[in-house]
Structures are given as C-alpha cells and as structure tokens.
Design an enzyme around this catalytic site. Sequence first.
Site, PDB file in Angstrom:
ATOM      1  N   VAL A 103      -5.630  -1.597   3.806  1.00 14.48           N
ATOM      2  CA  VAL A 103      -5.490  -1.477   2.359  1.00 14.48           C
ATOM      3  C   VAL A 103      -4.133  -0.891   1.987  1.00 14.48           C
ATOM      4  O   VAL A 103      -3.489  -1.348   1.044  1.00 14.48           O
ATOM      5  CB  VAL A 103      -6.636  -0.628   1.765  1.00 14.48           C
ATOM      6  N   GLU A 104      -3.672   0.095   2.754  1.00 14.66           N
ATOM      7  CA  GLU A 104      -2.413   0.767   2.416  1.00 14.66           C
ATOM      8  C   GLU A 104      -1.200  -0.142   2.625  1.00 14.66           C
ATOM      9  O   GLU A 104      -0.339  -0.221   1.763  1.00 14.66           O
ATOM     10  CB  GLU A 104      -2.248   2.046   3.242  1.00 14.66           C
TER      11      GLU A 104
END
Length: 187
Positions: free
Chosen positions: A60-61
Amino acid sequence: MKLLRKKRVLLLLFVSFVLVLFLNTNWMAWFYPIQYKNEIRAQSQSYEVDPFLIASIIRVETNFKTSKESRKGAIGLMQLMPDTANWIMEQAKIPHTSLDELKHEPDRNIQLGTWYLKNLSEQFDGNPIAMIAAYNAGPGKVNEWLKNGVWDGTFESIKDIPFGETRHYVQRVIYYYNQYVDIYDTF
C-alpha cells in the site's frame, strides 16, 4: 482443409498448455507478487510481526518500490517519517542509519518499519486494525479517537475512522493482507 485442422490442433495444444500452466502454478501470485521476501521474513521473525502484514503495508505504501519519498517527507519502502525513523533507532538501540540509506536500503527500512509495527501492536494491545490505523495517522490520533469514542478500533467500524485517508488506508492494507494470506501458503 488441412490448414484448418493444423490450426485447430495448434489451438488445442496451446489451450492445453495454458490450462496445465494455470492449474500447476499459483497464478494469482502474478497479480499479487511479494518482493523482498527474505528481508520481510527475517524482520518478521526477529520482531514477531506477521510477514503478510508487513508485505501488505509495503504494497500500500510504495508497491515495493524503493527510494520513494512522499509529499510529507516519508521515505523508503515502508514510508517512515524521518523523525519517526530517528526515534525508532534510538528506542530500539539500532545503529544509526542515514536518511539516504534508509530511503534506498530495503533491509534497513523494513527493519525499522517492522520494529515500529511491533511497538504499535504493544501500544494497542495486539489490535491489528488500530495498529494499521496508527501506522498511517499516528498513535496519538488513534488513541484520541479511541478515548473519545469516535472509533472503537474494530474491523466492523472502519467506516467510523474520521480521516478519510486513514480509513481508506486501513481498508487497502486489510484487502492486500487477505489476498496474500489466500494466495500464499506460507511466507
């Protein structure tokens, strides 16, 4: 007529090959790859944090791309803020790492990020949903939401997280976590 038969035979062979390949491989892993498995596994074991959670947060990051820097200044695979990274190194007694190295070195970034996840897990009594929210919004904000009854820290009430960015972040991390657990037998 012979040409048509040859094409059918070739098509049948091709479809059979694809089917065998499809059935004998973990084809979903092509869509949900996990990079830096050795680094994640090592830090996961060292700090007793679920490796799928670490991989989900990295996905996600930064989608496993090193050298990323956010608009707010978060760096590396796990998008650590420089102040947080320095605090982690001090608290964990990890040898100091330059911010440039932290930005470009996956192993060190994963180490600090995983230690931080362990710390958040302890702060939130092992509640993974609150831990994920705190990784994004900060533990102070999440504690404030919990203390004031704005959010109860459960999966069922994610919709009550007051920051849209954090709410969406938690949903995405959980989505990837569930995908990884379903796709990969072990880490």
